[in-house]
Design an enzyme around this catalytic site. Structure first.
Site, short mmCIF file in Angstrom:
data_model
loop_
_atom_site.label_atom_id
_atom_site.label_comp_id
_atom_site.label_asym_id
_atom_site.label_seq_id
_atom_site.Cartn_x
_atom_site.Cartn_y
_atom_site.Cartn_z
N HIS A 248 8.73 -3.19 -7.09
CA HIS A 248 8.05 -2.87 -8.36
C HIS A 248 8.99 -2.14 -9.33
CE1 HIS A 248 4.12 -3.78 -6.50
NE2 HIS A 248 4.48 -3.01 -5.49
N GLY B 218 0.85 -1.18 0.00
CA GLY B 218 0.00 0.00 0.00
C GLY B 218 0.88 1.22 0.00
N SER C 11 5.91 -5.35 -1.19
CA SER C 11 5.83 -3.95 -1.62
C SER C 11 6.18 -3.01 -0.47
CB SER C 11 4.44 -3.68 -2.21
OG SER C 11 4.38 -2.42 -2.82
N ALA C 12 5.21 -2.25 0.04
CA ALA C 12 5.50 -1.34 1.16
C ALA C 12 6.03 -2.10 2.37
CB ALA C 12 4.24 -0.56 1.54
N GLU D 109 8.85 -6.98 -10.40
CA GLU D 109 7.67 -7.75 -9.98
C GLU D 109 7.86 -9.22 -10.32
OE1 GLU D 109 4.06 -6.04 -11.42
OE2 GLU D 109 4.12 -4.45 -9.91
#
Length: 247
Positions: A160, A90, A123-124, A195
């Site tokens: 990413h 997020g 991700s985050a 990714e």
């Protein structure tokens, strides 16, 4: 006991289900553990329950119980007894600010470092494993008390990571240019994690795994490509120097 980290660039790969691309890695990482806490704090508050439900569904094939950390009264106390923590993706700024407010940074760092808590990020959440969130792709929609995150590794990750399209007419900065700007101010290696790939840390061992290659950036050194299966343990031995004038 050795620390165990699984650091995913992303939770969902194109044309695949949630976490489907990393199923074998998840089985190996969990190593028979059947209970994890999930931190949904990179999402907006109203989405915590639905985000957690998505993770619960993704872990069903592994017969794993997922508890949203937001549903417990004392998150820091819960993490003192937890076996596995998964921090989802997020907005990195929103995530870090909430983790700071909940006062869980130190307990996670200490328990992971001592091999008592396994850490999985996407991700985050992968950004949070780094010393700082400064190599995130996100907008600072909120202001955390500082940029310092869990610091479970000594280098930075850019999840990413994207190469610029060869036929693009876009005149703004590329991801590579942004990372090189970071290196102007901070002498810290940055892993551009594309990714479909992830980093797997087992104590003093670090490997690139998954579907795609990664690009590693270092100050005064040309970026280098590394294929899945590469041993990146050398990254864990390099000193990191940040511009301490930044928060």
């Amino acid at each position: 006991m050795e620390d165990n980290l699984l650091l995913l660039s992303n939770s969902q790969t194109h044309n695949m289900g949630f976490l489907e691309h990393a199923r074998e890695a998840l089985v190996e990482f969990l190593d028979g553990r059947r209970s994890i806490y999930f931190a949904p704090y990179a999402a907006k508050v109203s989405a915590y329950d639905s985000y957690t439900a998505t993770i619960q569904e993704a872990f069903k094939p592994f017969n794993v119980t997922v508890t949203g950390l937001h549903t417990v009264d004392r998150p820091a106390a819960a993490l003192r007894d937890a076996e596995v923590l998964f921090v989802g993706g997020g907005n990195s700024f929103r995530l870090l600010k909430t983790l700071q407010q909940l006062d869980v940074i130190n307990v996670v760092r200490e328990r992971v470092t001592h091999g008592e808590l396994r850490y999985m990020g996407s991700s985050a959440g992968t950004n949070m494993s780094c010393p700082s969130l400064r190599t995130t792709n996100d907008m600072p929609i909120v202001q955390p008390a500082s940029f310092a995150s869990f610091g479970l590794i000594s280098f930075q990750i850019n999840p990413h990571y994207q190469d610029p399209p060869t036929d693009s007419t876009h005149m703004g900065e590329t991801r590579e240019q942004r990372i090189l700007e970071f290196l102007d101010e901070n002498d810290v290696p940055v892993v551009g994690l594309r990714e479909g790939s992830w980093l797997r840390k087992r104590g003093a061992s670090l490997a690139l795994e998954g579907l795609t290659a990664a690009r590693i950036f270092r100050r005064n050194t040309a970026p280098q490509e590394y294929k899945p299966g590469s041993d990146l343990s050398w990254l864990l031995t390099l000193p990191a120097t940040f511009d301490q004038s930044q928060p």
